[in-house]
Write an enzyme that holds these catalytic residues in place. Structure first.
Site, short mmCIF file in Angstrom:
data_model
loop_
_atom_site.label_atom_id
_atom_site.label_comp_id
_atom_site.label_asym_id
_atom_site.label_seq_id
_atom_site.Cartn_x
_atom_site.Cartn_y
_atom_site.Cartn_z
N GLU A 147 6.71 9.30 -1.62
CA GLU A 147 6.36 9.10 -3.03
C GLU A 147 7.61 9.03 -3.90
OE1 GLU A 147 3.50 8.30 -3.94
OE2 GLU A 147 2.05 9.18 -2.57
N ASP A 294 -0.87 1.32 5.49
CA ASP A 294 -0.83 0.17 4.57
C ASP A 294 0.55 -0.43 4.29
OD1 ASP A 294 -0.23 2.52 3.21
OD2 ASP A 294 -1.66 2.24 1.58
N GLU A 388 -13.05 6.01 -3.32
CA GLU A 388 -11.93 6.23 -2.39
C GLU A 388 -12.28 5.82 -0.97
OE1 GLU A 388 -9.07 6.14 -3.58
OE2 GLU A 388 -8.19 8.02 -2.95
N GLU A 406 -4.72 -1.27 -6.41
CA GLU A 406 -4.64 -2.24 -5.31
C GLU A 406 -5.54 -3.44 -5.51
OE1 GLU A 406 -4.53 0.96 -4.92
OE2 GLU A 406 -2.78 1.37 -3.67
C1 DMJ Z 1 0.76 3.55 -5.00
O1 DMJ Z 1 1.54 4.65 -5.25
C2 DMJ Z 1 1.39 2.64 -4.01
O2 DMJ Z 1 0.83 1.39 -4.15
C3 DMJ Z 1 1.27 3.13 -2.59
O3 DMJ Z 1 1.76 2.22 -1.65
C4 DMJ Z 1 -0.11 3.51 -2.22
N1 DMJ Z 1 -0.99 3.46 -3.30
C5 DMJ Z 1 -0.60 4.01 -4.56
C6 DMJ Z 1 -1.63 3.69 -5.61
O4 DMJ Z 1 -2.91 3.69 -5.15
#
Ligand code: DMJ
Length: 929
Positions: A147, A294, A388, A406
């Site tokens: 993060e 992802d 979610e 997203e």
């Molecule tokens: C974001 O912080 C980024 O896109 C991350 O890759 C995963 N998703 C969150 C938001 O949903």
């Protein structure tokens, strides 16, 4: 056109291996060019309307950012319900989610480049000064490496990229001297100790001040990390290296990626969700494109685009082929086992996978992108937001929605690729839903439960970093943005990195640690620019024709279990494995199969494993299905007007709000506050919703006491100071083990934090009116619920517009809302429950005394927040569904309380009351838009 692009367009494919720079630029170029091609399909949207929507996005951003700056800064995030900053350590821990908070003004840093995209250059300049002045990156706090990289390092680099762009333009940021980059470098060095593992995979967490090893660090004992956590560093780390010339960052990020690639499951070419950072063993062997994996895939493709290193594209293509072979089950994307990729690992999908259609656009594979996006849109239309997690038959699996971007991201990329105005309409719906359901006076609040519409005191920084960027860009023309967006690539947090980095400081040679690549039958796309001529073969209605069959995919879906099980075995005539749902303990054959599982072959062992997994899922599902879903307490009086919705626990007794009209009334505290004996202030609670504190006696006893005093409903507020539905599982209030049929009023439970929002409101505004229901109501309907004469409503065009039912929510029309607390109720007919309420309940014998600690076990274990929906009213799937549908229709027919013209209330008596609310409502609408 970018420096790297060399001006090559994409009218035709580039048949041989193109230099990375050409592919990078042309991929971006292709996305733009398609927008001018599209002429048919959904009705085109005028420039005027697009501008209007763009302005609406700007206003929404101002509302979110302005409230953060005013009420939360320098805290990391805004808490939009309590209108203050979220400071780690000062709020109850939410677990891993809090690892994003490093006391470094997260939201401000994450918002930097959004300010420039939204043309707020002056604000950007101010924000950069604030970051340089206030932000400390040396806090003694343990943060998530992933993060911190995507949000903070990415935020600083995105800010730096646009700061130097502005400086070069010669008007703004003339004073800027790479200060953000210096901060980014400082942060980069702080993250490096995380990579001190033999594998090169980073530890998941690090202490910003003490790193990993020192005893004060309080971290470094973790053994596992998620694939996305280890594989989503290359863009930021490489950009940092190339901007500064310090190669170490790119080297470390590459090493981690190389290791993941080596560890891919060789027969399926898939990766698992979590990996041991010391041994490299897969800890979780399920594989999908959503949570946990992802952005690993995203960064392989984008690293190729930004860095021009072929090995990244080859890896991406190899994985992509596996994804399309096993995970993609159009329009679904379902997790599978890496060793047994024909076995689905789950019966549900998570919301994070909504980015995937956008990535497929970048890859040039538009058809599945359109399909998945359409399926997701159908889910959103059903619930207003993407829950979610949702099941393969589109029931809610996890009901929260933290305003994730997203889906907006994919919508933007699909619009760029197809130019189909349909995607503009999708964006418009997203904007409307955000304003209607998530907007609160102090920002935008995450949805705690998309089914009830209740809020969570949370506005994540990615909402500003990503959502507003993608929505604004969706409606913007080239001239609306002060720089050329095609010169940049979006990181996973939508931060912008310039494509020219590809040609800068390339001293880090690609480390081709792997030699063999899978040959793919992907020749159209492998080394070429995605060609819109191929993607939309002479048919402007191409995208529409792909969407059309999916229009009813959600509504017409019927419950189903795991879809695909070892199809190859079925085909070859082998006996299908025993499924948990078919198992009967009395069947000797079943028992024999069970015995064999785990003993004989590896196939038997896997069947055994899957059987156990299914058993666990099945039993937890059955448990959940016996629970009641959560309810909503919506504050409807001034100045809330229905904008604050609190998640409430239901009661196993009293009026069932899912089957009856909502209960609306002013609140009053009961005396004694615990409600455990006859109330001493019946006049205060009569006709109102009584507030009672949890504890000292059974919930049912409290209910009886307030009912006897004439209350029309009750809200039990937790006595455990600081408890919150953000951190504690919601539960249902159990009865007292006796017959509770005598309790006719609705009872809801609020944790202390949510309860305090009501108590604070009483302090400030004295008169606080709430609506108790199973699902938050539309705000216009709430105002109408107070029975304004129709000529007043009709003379107000704003409200007239909002009055049109447009969603499932709206269909619970204003007519169904009655004000039980007001004398103005226009309902002539009472339900049996209501009529019995009007007669005095018989006096009750005192129920067993008990204290809060000895409540029924259901109090501890029932968690309606994780409920699966058990019924659906919109399909033709089951008899039960049909019965429910009929029942609800009959209820409506027999309830002719809805004639807005036939009001029985004297107009004068309500006008004074209502004029004030109408004015406030109009003012609010004006303020907002
Ligand atoms: C974001 O912080 C980024 O896109 C991350 O890759 C995963 N998703 C969150 C938001 O949903």
């Amino acid at each position: 056109m970018s420096e790297a692009g060399g001006g090559r367009g994409c009218g035709s494919s580039v048949p041989q291996r193109a230099p990375w720079s050409l592919v990078a630029a042309t991929a971006a170029f292709c996305l733009v060019s398609a927008t001018s091609v599209w002429t048919a399909g959904a009705a085109p949207m005028s420039r005027e309307e697009r501008q209007k929507l763009g302005n609406q996005v700007l206003e929404m951003f101002d509302h979110a950012y302005g409230n953060y700056m005013e009420h939360a800064y320098p805290a990391d995030e805004l808490m939009p319900l309590t209108c203050r900053g979220r400071v780690r350590g000062q709020e109850p821990s939410r677990g891993d989610v809090d690892d994003a908070l490093g006391k470094f003004s997260l939201t401000l840093i994450d918002s930097l480049d959004t300010l420039v995209v939204l043309n707020k250059t002056k604000e950007f300049e101010d924000a950069v000064r604030k970051v340089l002045r206030d932000v400390n990156l040396d806090n003694d706090v343990v943060v998530s490496v992933f993060e911190t990289n995507i949000r903070v390092l990415g935020g600083l680099l995105g800010g730096h990229s646009l700061a130097i762009m502005l400086k070069e333009k010669g008007e703004y940021m003339q004073w800027y001297n790479d200060e953000l980059l210096q901060m980014a470098k400082q942060l980069g060095y702080k993250l490096l100790p995380a990579f001190n593992t033999t594998s090169g995979l980073p530890y998941p967490r690090i202490n910003l001040k003490f790193g990993i090893r020192k005893p004060e660090a309080r971290t470094g004992t973790e053994t596992d990390t998620c694939t996305a956590c280890a594989g989503t560093l290359i863009l930021e780390f490489a950009a940092l290296s190339r901007f500064t010339g310090a190669t170490i960052f790119e080297e470390y990020a590459r090493k981690a990626l190389d290791f993941l690639w080596e560890k891919r499951q060789r027969s399926s070419n898939l990766v698992g969700v979590t990996i041991n950072i010391h041994t490299g063993d897969w800890v979780r062997k399920d594989s999908g494109v959503g949570a946990g994996i992802d952005s690993y895939y995203e960064y392989l493709l984008k690293a190729y685009v930004l860095l021009g290193d072929d090995s990244f594209l080859e890896r991406f293509n190899t994985h992509y082929d596996a994804i399309m072979r096993y995970i993609s089950q159009p329009p679904l994307l379902l997790d599978v086992h890496i060793h047994k990729p024909m076995l689905n690992a789950r019966t549900w999908m998570d919301a994070l996978l909504a980015f995937f259609p956008g990535l497929q656009v970048l890859k040039g594979d538009i058809r599945p992108a359109i399909e998945t996006h359409e399926m997701l849109y159908q889910v959103i239309k059903k619930h207003n937001f993407l829950p979610e997690a949702f099941t393969t038959d589109f029931r809610v699996h996890w009901a929260q929605h933290p305003l994730r971007p997203e889906f907006a991201e994919s919508t933007y990329f699909l619009y760029k690729a197809t130019g189909d105005p349909y995607y503009l309409e999708v964006g418009k719906t997203l904007i409307e839903n955000l304003n209607k359901y998530a907007r609160v006076p102090c920002g935008f609040a995450a949805m705690k439960d998309v089914r009830t519409g209740s809020h969570e005191d949370r506005m994540d920084s990615f909402f500003l970093a990503e959502m507003f960027k993608y929505l604004y860009l969706l409606f913007a023309d080239k001239e609306d943005i002060i720089f050329d967006i095609e010169d940049y690539i979006f990181t996973t947090e939508a931060h912008l990195l310039p494509l020219w980095l590809s040609t800068t400081n390339q001293s880090i040679s690609k480390k081709n640690t792997t030699s063999e690549y899978t040959e793919l039958d992907d020749s159209n796309f492998d080394w070429t620019c995605p060609n819109t001529q191929i993607l939309f073969p002479n048919d402007p209605l191409y995208a529409q024709s792909i969407r059309e069959p999916l229009k009813n995919v959600v509504d017409k879906s019927c419950p189903r279990g795991i879809i695909r099980v070892r199809e190859e075995s079925f085909r070859s005539g082998a006996k299908p494995p025993l499924r948990a749902r078919d198992f009967m303990a009395t069947n000797p054959e079943h028992l024999e199969i069970l015995k064999k599982m785990g003993a004989a072959s590896s196939i038997d062992a896997e069947d055994g494993l899957r059987f156990m997994q299914e058993m666990i899922e099945l039993s937890s599902q059955q448990q959940k299905e016996q629970q009641l879903p959560p309810r909503a307490v919506q504050i409807v009086s001034h100045p809330f007007f229905g904008r604050v919705v609190l998640t409430a626990g239901p009661a196993q007794f009293g009026l069932d709000l899912s089957k009856h009209k909502e209960t609306r009334g002013f609140v009053a505290s009961s005396k004694p506050y615990n409600g455990c004996s006859e109330l001493t202030n019946p006049e205060a609670v009569m006709g109102k919703i009584a507030l009672i504190q949890r504890g000292q006696c059974m919930f049912a006893e409290k209910a009886r006491n307030i009912q006897n005093a004439g209350a029309i409903g009750g809200i039990v507020i937790d006595d455990n100071e600081g408890s919150s539905s953000d951190t504690a599982p919601l539960f249902q209030m159990a009865g007292d083990g006796k017959d509770t049929d005598d309790i006719k009023i609705p009872m809801l439970f609020l944790f202390s934090k949510e309860g305090n929002i009501i108590l604070d409101a009483i302090q400030e505004y004295e008169e606080v009116e709430v609506l108790l229901s199973d699902k938050a109501k539309d705000r216009a309907a709430i105002l109408k619920g107070k029975m304004i004469p129709s000529y007043i409503i009709n003379s107000n065009p704003e409200m007239e517009n909002e009055e049109q039912p447009s969603s499932e929510n709206d269909s619970q029309s204003a007519e169904q809302i009655t004000s039980s607390s007001q004398e103005v109720d226009l309902v002539d007919q009472e339900s049996p429950e209501e009529s019995s309420l009007n007669s005095q309940p018989e006096s009750l014998s005192p129920a067993d005394m008990d204290n809060a600690a000895s409540v029924s076990p259901s109090e501890q274990i029932s968690n309606p927040m994780e409920n699966h929906e058990t019924t659906s009213l919109d399909g033709e799937c089951t008899d039960l569904d049909n019965q429910l549908q009929e029942q609800s229709e009959t209820e409506e027919d027999s309830n002719p309380n809805v004639s807005w013209g036939k009001k029985v209330q004297p107009i004068d008596s309500i006008l004074a009351d209502w004029n004030e609310d109408i004015e406030a409502f109009e003012m609010m609408e004006k303020d907002e838009l």
